[in-house]
Design a protein around this motif. Structure first.
Motif, PDB file in Angstrom:
ATOM      1  N   GLN A 147      36.205  40.167  46.968  1.00 29.25           N
ATOM      2  CA  GLN A 147      37.591  40.657  46.915  1.00 29.25           C
ATOM      3  C   GLN A 147      38.577  39.413  47.819  1.00 29.25           C
ATOM      4  OE1 GLN A 147      38.868  43.576  45.989  1.00 29.25           O
ATOM      5  NE2 GLN A 147      40.716  42.607  46.144  1.00 29.25           N
ATOM      6  N   LYS A 148      38.013  38.591  48.658  1.00 34.45           N
ATOM      7  CA  LYS A 148      38.726  37.503  49.295  1.00 34.45           C
ATOM      8  C   LYS A 148      38.866  36.327  48.239  1.00 34.45           C
ATOM      9  CE  LYS A 148      38.365  35.985  54.263  1.00 34.45           C
ATOM     10  NZ  LYS A 148      37.498  36.072  55.080  1.00 34.45           N
ATOM     11  N   LEU A 149      38.065  36.314  47.425  1.00 30.43           N
ATOM     12  CA  LEU A 149      37.939  35.116  46.503  1.00 30.43           C
ATOM     13  C   LEU A 149      38.937  35.474  45.307  1.00 30.43           C
ATOM     14  CD1 LEU A 149      36.403  32.276  46.246  1.00 30.43           C
ATOM     15  CD2 LEU A 149      34.921  33.770  44.554  1.00 30.43           C
ATOM     16  N   PHE A 150      38.851  36.832  44.810  1.00 31.63           N
ATOM     17  CA  PHE A 150      39.772  37.297  44.076  1.00 31.63           C
ATOM     18  C   PHE A 150      41.208  37.049  44.285  1.00 31.63           C
ATOM     19  CE2 PHE A 150      41.804  40.856  41.560  1.00 31.63           C
ATOM     20  CZ  PHE A 150      41.682  40.435  40.351  1.00 31.63           C
TER      21      PHE A 150
ATOM     22  N   LYS B 289      43.988  34.477  42.711  1.00 33.11           N
ATOM     23  CA  LYS B 289      45.338  35.264  42.366  1.00 33.11           C
ATOM     24  C   LYS B 289      46.591  34.276  42.883  1.00 33.11           C
ATOM     25  CE  LYS B 289      45.215  39.604  43.238  1.00 33.11           C
ATOM     26  NZ  LYS B 289      45.482  41.056  43.372  1.00 33.11           N
ATOM     27  N   GLN B 290      46.289  33.834  44.134  1.00 36.45           N
ATOM     28  CA  GLN B 290      47.397  33.325  44.977  1.00 36.45           C
ATOM     29  C   GLN B 290      47.581  31.642  44.516  1.00 36.45           C
ATOM     30  OE1 GLN B 290      46.626  33.814  48.789  1.00 36.45           O
ATOM     31  NE2 GLN B 290      48.354  33.102  49.772  1.00 36.45           N
ATOM     32  N   TYR B 291      46.262  31.109  44.249  1.00 35.06           N
ATOM     33  CA  TYR B 291      46.303  29.701  43.680  1.00 35.06           C
ATOM     34  C   TYR B 291      46.130  29.621  42.176  1.00 35.06           C
ATOM     35  CZ  TYR B 291      46.630  29.244  48.647  1.00 35.06           C
ATOM     36  OH  TYR B 291      46.779  29.431  50.108  1.00 35.06           O
ATOM     37  N   TRP B 292      46.565  30.313  41.450  1.00 39.56           N
ATOM     38  CA  TRP B 292      46.033  30.022  39.887  1.00 39.56           C
ATOM     39  C   TRP B 292      47.096  28.933  39.498  1.00 39.56           C
ATOM     40  CZ3 TRP B 292      50.410  29.942  36.878  1.00 39.56           C
ATOM     41  CH2 TRP B 292      51.672  30.370  37.205  1.00 39.56           C
ATOM     42  N   VAL B 293      47.725  28.395  39.949  1.00 44.75           N
ATOM     43  CA  VAL B 293      48.702  27.391  39.618  1.00 44.75           C
ATOM     44  C   VAL B 293      48.008  25.970  39.845  1.00 44.75           C
ATOM     45  CG1 VAL B 293      50.911  25.812  40.085  1.00 44.75           C
ATOM     46  CG2 VAL B 293      50.850  28.284  40.592  1.00 44.75           C
ATOM     47  N   VAL B 294      46.992  25.895  40.476  1.00 51.42           N
ATOM     48  CA  VAL B 294      46.048  24.674  40.704  1.00 51.42           C
ATOM     49  C   VAL B 294      45.234  24.522  39.290  1.00 51.42           C
ATOM     50  CG1 VAL B 294      44.474  23.435  42.116  1.00 51.42           C
ATOM     51  CG2 VAL B 294      46.241  24.695  43.412  1.00 51.42           C
TER      52      VAL B 294
END
Ligand code: HEM
Length: 135
Positions: free
Chosen positions: A104-107, A111-116
């Motif tokens: 869940q943490k990785l997910f 979600k947070q760093y999809w920009v990279v």
């Protein structure tokens, strides 16, 4: 045979805060040290200072010996009723906001760093298009 341990609330322990009626709470256990005040090698003043309170940190800071820890049992009268302790709001919020598990943490991180990854892919495509035009 199961032994019954008496439970005390912190409120009740707090009322035993005098020289001749002194309880201390150490590591969730309640001790009646009233009869030990005069004998305590560390002095009665230190015990009186934590009478009716949680003395875990002070007890550990004094670096008590194994003998001292064995002697404690003589003054043990019961355990602290954990449900009587006030809830710490910060702890509740922290617990609530924690992801369930590492997946869940990785997910959440993805979600947070999809920009990279999206930026890396875009740059790679742009570079390969430029190179293919040159050749
Ligand atoms: C049932 C509770 C306690 C028992 C049975 C106990 C017993 C002892 C004993 C036997 C010593 C001699 C040194 C040793 O053997 O470690 C000692 C020293 C000492 N105790 Fe306690 N103690 C109790 C609680 C506390 C608490 C709650 C505090 C602090 C608030 C405290 C502070 C000290 C200090 C400052 C010394 C002197 C250490 C030194 O001179 O190096 N004790 N205690």
């Amino acid at each position: 045979m199961p032994t019954l341990t008496k439970l005390y609330s912190m409120e009740e322990a707090a009322t035993h805060n005098k020289q001749d009626d002194c309880w201390v709470v150490i590591d969730g256990k309640v001790y009646d040290v009233s009869s030990y005040m005069d004998e305590h090698p560390g002095g009665d003043d230190v015990l009186l200072a934590v009478a009716g309170k949680d003395a875990t940190d002070d007890f550990e800071d004094a670096g008590h010996s194994k003998d001292a820890r064995e002697l404690m049992e003589k003054y043990f009268i019961g355990e602290l009723d954990e449900s009587s302790l006030p809830e710490i709001p910060e702890l509740k919020i922290y617990k609530k906001d924690q992801p369930q598990d590492s997946v869940q943490k990785l997910f959440d991180l993805t979600k947070q760093y999809w920009v990279v990854p999206v930026s890396i892919i875009t740059i790679s495509v742009a570079v390969s298009v430029l190179f293919s035009r040159k050749t």
